[in-house]
Design a protein around this motif. Sequence first.
Motif, mmCIF file in Angstrom:
data_model
loop_
_atom_site.group_PDB
_atom_site.id
_atom_site.type_symbol
_atom_site.label_atom_id
_atom_site.label_comp_id
_atom_site.label_asym_id
_atom_site.label_seq_id
_atom_site.Cartn_x
_atom_site.Cartn_y
_atom_site.Cartn_z
ATOM 1 N N SER A 88 -3.397 58.234 -5.180
ATOM 2 C CA SER A 88 -2.695 57.131 -5.853
ATOM 3 C C SER A 88 -1.195 57.373 -5.857
ATOM 4 O O SER A 88 -0.390 56.462 -5.589
ATOM 5 N N ALA A 89 -0.795 58.618 -6.160
ATOM 6 C CA ALA A 89 0.629 58.959 -6.140
ATOM 7 C C ALA A 89 1.202 58.780 -4.744
ATOM 8 O O ALA A 89 2.313 58.256 -4.564
ATOM 9 N N GLY A 90 0.448 59.210 -3.721
ATOM 10 C CA GLY A 90 0.902 59.063 -2.341
ATOM 11 C C GLY A 90 1.084 57.612 -1.950
ATOM 12 O O GLY A 90 2.040 57.258 -1.237
ATOM 13 N N THR A 91 0.189 56.739 -2.440
ATOM 14 C CA THR A 91 0.296 55.309 -2.138
ATOM 15 C C THR A 91 1.594 54.732 -2.685
ATOM 16 O O THR A 91 2.320 54.006 -1.981
ATOM 17 N N PHE A 92 1.918 55.048 -3.922
ATOM 18 C CA PHE A 92 3.130 54.496 -4.530
ATOM 19 C C PHE A 92 4.393 55.092 -3.915
ATOM 20 O O PHE A 92 5.387 54.381 -3.704
ATOM 21 N N ILE A 93 4.366 56.389 -3.623
ATOM 22 C CA ILE A 93 5.551 57.017 -3.028
ATOM 23 C C ILE A 93 5.811 56.469 -1.623
ATOM 24 O O ILE A 93 6.942 56.113 -1.265
ATOM 25 N N ALA A 94 4.736 56.402 -0.812
ATOM 26 C CA ALA A 94 4.893 55.877 0.544
ATOM 27 C C ALA A 94 5.321 54.417 0.518
ATOM 28 O O ALA A 94 6.206 53.996 1.270
ATOM 29 N N GLY A 95 4.698 53.640 -0.378
ATOM 30 C CA GLY A 95 5.057 52.225 -0.491
ATOM 31 C C GLY A 95 6.519 52.043 -0.862
ATOM 32 O O GLY A 95 7.220 51.190 -0.308
ATOM 33 N N ALA A 96 6.987 52.860 -1.811
ATOM 34 C CA ALA A 96 8.392 52.771 -2.230
ATOM 35 C C ALA A 96 9.329 53.142 -1.081
ATOM 36 O O ALA A 96 10.384 52.522 -0.895
ATOM 37 N N SER A 97 8.940 54.159 -0.298
ATOM 38 C CA SER A 97 9.792 54.561 0.832
ATOM 39 C C SER A 97 9.832 53.466 1.897
ATOM 40 O O SER A 97 10.867 53.247 2.540
ATOM 41 N N PHE A 98 8.696 52.737 2.076
ATOM 42 C CA PHE A 98 8.670 51.636 3.051
ATOM 43 C C PHE A 98 9.643 50.533 2.634
ATOM 44 O O PHE A 98 10.397 50.003 3.455
ATOM 45 N N VAL A 99 9.596 50.193 1.350
ATOM 46 C CA VAL A 99 10.487 49.147 0.846
ATOM 47 C C VAL A 99 11.943 49.550 1.049
ATOM 48 O O VAL A 99 12.789 48.742 1.444
ATOM 49 N N GLY A 100 12.237 50.839 0.795
ATOM 50 C CA GLY A 100 13.597 51.335 0.996
ATOM 51 C C GLY A 100 14.024 51.235 2.453
ATOM 52 O O GLY A 100 15.155 50.816 2.757
ATOM 53 N N LYS A 101 13.111 51.619 3.371
ATOM 54 C CA LYS A 101 13.442 51.557 4.799
ATOM 55 C C LYS A 101 13.661 50.124 5.261
ATOM 56 O O LYS A 101 14.603 49.822 6.010
ATOM 57 N N ILE A 102 12.772 49.211 4.822
ATOM 58 C CA ILE A 102 12.892 47.814 5.228
ATOM 59 C C ILE A 102 14.171 47.196 4.669
ATOM 60 O O ILE A 102 14.882 46.455 5.359
ATOM 61 N N SER A 103 14.488 47.538 3.417
ATOM 62 C CA SER A 103 15.713 47.005 2.800
ATOM 63 C C SER A 103 16.944 47.473 3.559
ATOM 64 O O SER A 103 17.863 46.691 3.833
ATOM 65 N N ALA A 104 16.958 48.755 3.930
ATOM 66 C CA ALA A 104 18.093 49.293 4.679
ATOM 67 C C ALA A 104 18.200 48.632 6.049
ATOM 68 O O ALA A 104 19.298 48.322 6.533
ATOM 69 N N PHE A 105 17.050 48.387 6.663
ATOM 70 C CA PHE A 105 17.030 47.762 7.986
ATOM 71 C C PHE A 105 17.562 46.332 7.910
ATOM 72 O O PHE A 105 18.371 45.906 8.747
ATOM 73 N N VAL A 106 17.114 45.591 6.863
ATOM 74 C CA VAL A 106 17.554 44.203 6.705
ATOM 75 C C VAL A 106 19.056 44.144 6.426
ATOM 76 O O VAL A 106 19.781 43.305 6.977
ATOM 77 N N ARG A 107 19.526 45.071 5.583
ATOM 78 C CA ARG A 107 20.959 45.112 5.307
ATOM 79 C C ARG A 107 21.751 45.404 6.572
ATOM 80 O O ARG A 107 22.834 44.848 6.800
ATOM 81 N N GLY A 108 21.207 46.265 7.421
ATOM 82 C CA GLY A 108 21.866 46.572 8.683
ATOM 83 C C GLY A 108 21.946 45.358 9.583
ATOM 84 O O GLY A 108 22.970 45.131 10.258
ATOM 85 N N LEU A 109 20.877 44.545 9.604
ATOM 86 C CA LEU A 109 20.874 43.322 10.426
ATOM 87 C C LEU A 109 21.947 42.346 9.956
ATOM 88 O O LEU A 109 22.681 41.741 10.753
ATOM 89 N N PHE A 110 22.021 42.185 8.587
ATOM 90 C CA PHE A 110 23.039 41.274 8.052
ATOM 91 C C PHE A 110 24.455 41.778 8.357
ATOM 92 O O PHE A 110 25.342 41.003 8.672
ATOM 93 N N SER A 111 24.634 43.074 8.260
ATOM 94 C CA SER A 111 25.968 43.655 8.534
ATOM 95 C C SER A 111 26.345 43.446 9.980
ATOM 96 O O SER A 111 27.496 43.111 10.300
ATOM 97 N N ALA A 112 25.367 43.637 10.883
ATOM 98 C CA ALA A 112 25.645 43.445 12.308
ATOM 99 C C ALA A 112 25.954 41.997 12.621
ATOM 100 O O ALA A 112 26.792 41.673 13.477
ATOM 101 N N GLY A 113 25.261 41.060 11.889
ATOM 102 C CA GLY A 113 25.500 39.640 12.124
ATOM 103 C C GLY A 113 26.856 39.190 11.680
ATOM 104 O O GLY A 113 27.396 38.196 12.176
ATOM 105 N N GLN A 114 27.407 39.890 10.689
ATOM 106 C CA GLN A 114 28.722 39.534 10.202
ATOM 107 C C GLN A 114 29.793 40.103 11.119
ATOM 108 O O GLN A 114 30.893 39.707 11.221
#
Length: 417
Positions: free
Chosen positions: A391-417
């Motif tokens: 259960s702990a692994g599920t929440f930790i991995a899930g949180a890290s995925f959200v962090g990676k996706i958020s960073a990736f999306v921010r990078g896309l917006f930055s590149a578009g600007q």
Amino acid sequence: MSQTQKQLELQDAADGSVRRITLVGTAHISKESIDEVTALIQETSPACVAIELDEQRLESIRNPDAWRKMDIIKVLREKKGFLLLANLVLAGFQRRMGKNVGVQPGDEMKAAYMCAQERGIPTAMVDRPIQTTLRRAWSCNGLWGKCKLLATLLSSAFDKEAVSGEQIENLKNKSEMDGMMAEIADYLPVVKSVLIDERDRYLASHIWQAAKAHDGTTDAPATTLAVLGAGHLPGVERHLAQLAAGTENADTSDIETVPASGIGARLVGWLIPVLIVALIAFGFYYGGRNVGAKMALDWVLWNGMLAAVGAVLAAAHPVVMLAAFVGAPITSLCPLVGVGMLTGILQAVLCKPKVADMETLQDDVASVRGFYKNRILRVLLVFLLSSLGSSAGTFIAGASFVGKISAFVRGLFSAGQ
């Protein structure tokens, strides 16, 4: 009359009949309570003795060796591992307290039943089945409530504080009991509602029905003697008065079952796995093979490693540790099967419990060493710790995925600007 007794004379608003009910409040590990209950039955010869037991606990009195036939694998398959653990911890806690006064938990209920049987007095088991109570206490709690309940159970299992006979007897006093109930209500309000409030209503309803069934069955005025824990006295008395007045229904079917998971709860159970798979797919699609593969690897490592750590902490068989690592990333994506069931059953197969484990089970549950020495308790420990790790692994991995996706999306917006 003793302060632990309440003699009620209630007129049934439905038919005008008067029912006499004597409530006897006991401490479940008290020699004085045993003597008081036995003396009352012998002196008053009631028409019926209503006892705070359910049929399953009554059967354990009739056949004290029946529990030795327990199939731990069947328990895990039926998803009752936590319920068994909670039941054992609670019984072990009471058993440990009872050692200080030379009695076993529930001996006063057993004495009431045996005394009534010897004198040919009808008995009624008026408590809700313990499994129903525990399952309701668990299912009615949210995630935080479940964590607090689990922490409370574990702390009580290994609490070594000595309890004197005087302290136990004080539990029958209203002030002591009120203080305890207030503490439970503050810390675990839902659990207090299930363990105390619901059972007050259930006990009162079944005591009332027992009194009604045996009304006028003797030449003398019919009296029902109800033996129950002192903490239930105020609530049961209140509910009996309401039942007599007709302001409360005797039907308790609404608290006799475990609330079924609604469609929302079932959807939430599948939402996390679907979300995890979607995030990994998003990583592959937008981030390329490297990003997607890294996310998938993180999922396997976090889930597998923490589940395996749980198995290691439980001193599981090496094969079970490997199974925890391999199985956790898979079972975490399927709410129907948990890694704890897998590891627990495998531990039971590879390190099969022996008769000696059954015989010392209730004593071993009171110590950390006992959990590791007793093979049945070791199975439950493997089940619990590997489940918590996954259960702990599920929440930790899930949180890290959200962090990676958020960073990736921010990078896309930055590149578009």
